[in-house]
Structures are given as structure tokens and as C-alpha cells.
Design an enzyme around this catalytic site. Structure first.
Site, PDB file in Angstrom:
ATOM      1  N   GLN A   9       0.823  -1.202   0.000  1.00  0.00           N
ATOM      2  CA  GLN A   9       0.000   0.000   0.000  1.00  0.00           C
ATOM      3  C   GLN A   9       0.858   1.254   0.000  1.00  0.00           C
ATOM      4  O   GLN A   9       1.888   1.319   0.679  1.00  0.00           O
ATOM      5  CB  GLN A   9      -0.920   0.004   1.227  1.00  0.00           C
ATOM      6  CG  GLN A   9      -2.108  -0.918   1.070  1.00  0.00           C
ATOM      7  CD  GLN A   9      -3.078  -0.830   2.232  1.00  0.00           C
ATOM      8  OE1 GLN A   9      -3.181  -1.749   3.037  1.00  0.00           O
ATOM      9  NE2 GLN A   9      -3.805   0.261   2.325  1.00  0.00           N
ATOM     10  N   ARG A 110      -7.899 -10.287   3.892  1.00  0.00           N
ATOM     11  CA  ARG A 110      -6.975  -9.455   4.678  1.00  0.00           C
ATOM     12  C   ARG A 110      -7.376  -7.991   4.606  1.00  0.00           C
ATOM     13  O   ARG A 110      -7.413  -7.275   5.618  1.00  0.00           O
ATOM     14  CB  ARG A 110      -5.550  -9.643   4.139  1.00  0.00           C
ATOM     15  CG  ARG A 110      -4.460  -8.869   4.869  1.00  0.00           C
ATOM     16  CD  ARG A 110      -3.140  -9.124   4.161  1.00  0.00           C
ATOM     17  NE  ARG A 110      -1.978  -8.625   4.883  1.00  0.00           N
ATOM     18  CZ  ARG A 110      -1.411  -7.446   4.678  1.00  0.00           C
ATOM     19  NH1 ARG A 110      -1.940  -6.614   3.773  1.00  0.00           N
ATOM     20  NH2 ARG A 110      -0.325  -7.081   5.360  1.00  0.00           N
TER      21      ARG A 110
END
Length: 429
Positions: A9, A110
Site C-alpha cells: 500500500q 486481509r
């Protein structure tokens, strides 16, 4: 040697993957089916793309397709793989731990679990080492803050409740040597104790998955060392609450022979981090050390033998046990050797096909969580058909390693065993 590294990310950008979705329409369609929405449309939607539950699947898909394109165009396979946080799932995919769809299912879950964490925050402290950041936290009684990422020797990310992060940020901004404190645009205290609930639920979810043996060593964010096959689920789950030790992961890879790095996926975030690590830190070599007080080498069984051999066969120790006629060394011994990080061969000489098949199935069942083994095949000059049938059996059950005994030359059966599965890539390789 080369390591492929996969970003997490923070590397997402609008329009990523546009050159990949049309190239891999089947995988794109599978992704749409698993996610319940269009991955291509998601990557064009800037608002959703920055939300954790969407960011993680989007990056996983784009990273995975980028890897396929890279290997097809170059024929290049890495010696090691690593990924930053979410990127570690792509590193495991590249190593064959799971297929594209299974990996996406894991990442989808997740992302959903991590997106539920509210009220958290993270900040990058630039200019201090991990030890210095730890000292500041301790001296100022900021015990509600965890170290989330060690991105470079002097870029440390802290994680905790948003109000605690703000308090800590103010403290760090006044510390001598701090160049900047950068608040991250996140909704949760990722990679901290505050993700424990997500970790526990993910562990229950992951239990139903069966991970295949890793074909390429994958460096764990948690340990900064290669994954141990039998601890794969625990290590991967521990990443949710554990620190991302990116600095030591790269230092470990720097300690291998003449290592180069290539970032696979959108952006060059990891490339920049790696450049700083290689400039600021020493490699971790894991060499045998000589204790100063004794002057003697501290040698262990695991330190002996050829490292490339151990890596190729996923072994902890460079030890093999050869197969014995009529399976005298037993399937039980083969299993025990594999469980301890060595490799044994089951001897098939004098046994019929049914007996050998039972042994293979039994060994594979016992080693379903990982471990290397092989099958011994004895050449029969008078009855070559029996040799062909044995090879058929090994291929049928996906046996990877063969110990060839009493062969005076390479036979068609041996060639078939080793060449099965070869195909010509898009570039002609």
C-alpha cells in the site's frame, strides 16, 4: 543473483494495470468474479482505490500480472522474492505457495479485516534509527505506540491510536536529529498490537488453505529471513500485527552473492528505499563467526554445505539419504528426514507399481505442509516398459525429485521425466 520485490500500500495509482488487463483477460475475469466487481474499473476510481479493502486486492492483481508479463518477456526467474507488507503475498505467489485465485482470496479477506480497524494512525519518523525511536518512545512513556515499519535505517514508521500518534509526533518533532515526521493517510494502526482481532480472524480463515512447497526462497517481513515451509501460515498471519522489517530483509539479500533488485508492480517506492538501505547499511552475511573469547569457529550443521543446493531443494541442511532396494529405508524415514529439513529417497527397486504408489501418496499426505523428498528408480535393461510405467507414476503424482540408479546412459524415460511441462513462451524461449 536477482531478487524480485513487490510493493504494498502506498504504491497504488489511478490507471495502474491498464496495459495488463487486456493481456490477461482470463485472470482479469477470475479477479472480477472473486471480488464481485470490475478490477479494471476499480483501478480507474481514485476514491475507492485508496480504501484499504480495495487497495490491497488491486495491488495484488496488478503486481501478479506484472510478474507474469516480466517472466514471459524475459524468461527470467528470481533467486529470491520479497514484498513490502501486502506485497509479500505476491512474493509467495511468485514462489508457487498458492495460485492466482487463492492469493486473491487471501488478500481480499486481509483487506476487509484490516479496513475494519478504525481510530488508528501511523507516522513516519525520518532521521532516527530504530534504536533511537525506541528510546524516545520509552523515555517519554509512549508505551501505547508500536514500531510498524523499518523502511530504511533512518525511516521508521510508528503505529497506534490516532490521538497517541499525534502526541508522539509532537514529541519527535522536537527531538534533535529528526528531519521530518510525516503523518500517513491511513484509517488503522496497521502492523501493531491493535490489529490482533484481525490477525485472529485471518488465522481462522487461512486454516482451510493448503500452501504448496515454495520453489523460490521468500523473505519474511517478520523475520527478515526466508520462510520456513512448516511455519508459513503462522509467519504470514503474524505479519498483520508484526513489524515490517524491510531494512534487514534487504540487508539479508545484500549478504547473498552479487545481489541485484528489481521492483515488480506500479511505481518505484521500494527501489528508492533499497537505494537508501544499500547506501546506509551493511549486508547481513550470516557467516560463521569466531567468538573472541575462544578464537574457535562456531560451526553448526545448518552452516555447512552448498547454499545454492539447499535453496534449490528447500533444505535446511545439505544432507541426503539415498533410497534402498525394496523400500528398506522406509517411507517413515523419508518423512522424518523431510520434517527436519533434509531429503531422503524412497527405494522402489523390487516393488510393484501399486506398492510404490501407496508409498508416494502416504509420504505426500504426511508432508502436506511442506518438506522435500524423492523417489529412487532403478534402470531395468531387459524391461524398459517397467521404467516407463514408473515415470508415468511419478509424473501423475507430481514427484519433483528422482534418484536414478544403475543407468548406463540417459534413457528416454529420464528425459521425459525432466522435460515434462516445458513450453515455449511468448518471446520464443
Amino acid at each position: 543473483m536477482i531478487s524480485f520485490v513487490f510493493p504494498g500500500q502506498g504504491s497504488q495509482k489511478i490507471g495502474m494495470g491498464e496495459d495488463l488487463f487486456g493481456r490477461y483477460p482470463e485472470l482479469t475475469a477470475k479477479a472480477d468474479h472473486i471480488l464481485g466487481y470490475s478490477i479494471q474499473e476499480l483501478c480507474r476510481d481514485g476514491e475507492r482505490l485508496n480504501q484499504t479493502q480495495f487497495t490491497q486486492p488491486a495491488l495484488y492483481v496488478v503486481n501478479a500480472l506484472s510478474y507474469l508479463k516480466k517472466t514471459e518477456e524475459t524468461g527470467l526467474k528470481p533467486d529470491f522474492t520479497a514484498g513490502h507488507s501486502l506485497g509479500e503475498y505476491n512474493a509467495l505467489y511468485a514462489s508457487g505457495a498458492f495460485d492466482f485465485e487463492e492469493g486473491l482470496q487471501l488478500v481480499k479477506k486481509r483487506g476487509e479485516l484490516m479496513s475494519r480497524a478504525k481510530g488508528g494512525g501511523m507516522a513516519a519518523v525520518i532521521g532516527l534509527t530504530h534504536e533511537q525511536v525506541t528510546d524516545v518512545l520509552r523515555e517519554n512513556h509512549l508505551d501505547m505506540i508500536d514500531i510498524a515499519n523499518m523502511n530504511t535505517p533512518q525511516q521508521i514508521v510508528i503505529s497506534g491510536y490516532k490521538e497517541d500518534i499525534e502526541k508522539a509526533a509532537s514529541v519527535f518533532e522536537a527531538v534533535n536529529g529528526v528531519k521530518m515526521v510525516h503523518r500517513l493517510n491511513v484509517s488503522g494502526a496497521f502492523h501493531s498490537r491493535y490489529m490482533l482481532e484481525a490477525k485472529e480472524e485471518f488465522l481462522r480463515f487461512i486454516e482451510s488453505f493448503h500452501f504448496k512447497p515454495l520453489s523460490i526462497p521468500v523473505i519474511s517481513n517478520v523475520t527478515a529471513r526466508p520462510y520456513e515451509q512448516r511455519e508459513l501460515k503462522e509467519t504470514l498471519t503474524g505479519q498483520i500485527t508484526g513489524s515490517v522489517n524491510w531494512t534487514d530483509s534487504i540487508r539479508y539479500l545484500m549478504g547473498r552473492k552479487n545481489m541485484s533488485f528489481e521492483e515488480i508492480g506500479p511505481g518505484k517506492v521500494l527501489t528508492g528505499l533499497i537505494q537508501r538501505i544499500t547506501a546506509e547499511a551493511e549486508p547481513i552475511t550470516d557467516e560463521i563467526k569466531v567468538p573472541a573469547e575462544t578464537g574457535k569457529s562456531s560451526i553448526t550443521a545448518a552452516s555447512l554445505g552448498n547454499e545454492e543446493f539447499k535453496r534449490d531443494y528447500q533444505l535446511k541442511y545439505a544432507y541426503l539419504a539415498g533410497g534402498m532396494y525394496r523400500g528398506i529405508s522406509s517411507k517413515e524415514m523419508v518423512v522424518k528426514l523431510a520434517e527436519k529439513g533434509m531429503m531422503g529417497f524412497f527405494g522402489t527397486g523390487g516393488l510393484n507399481i501399486a506398492h510404490v504408489e501407496d508409498a508416494i501418496l502416504s509420504i505426500q499426505h504426511e508432508l502436506r505442509d511442506g518438506g522435500s523428498f524423492g523417489i529412487n528408480v532403478v534402470h531395468n535393461m531387459k524391461h524398459t516398459d517397467s521404467e516407463e510405467k514408473m515415470i508415468d507414476l511419478l509424473l501423475k503424482h507430481g514427484v519433483q525429485n528422482l534418484e536414478a540408479s544403475a543407468f548406463l546412459t540417459v534413457t528416454p524415460a529420464l528425459v521425459r521425466f525432466r522435460a515434462k511441462g516445458l513450453k515455449r513462451g511468448a518471446g520464443g524461449q
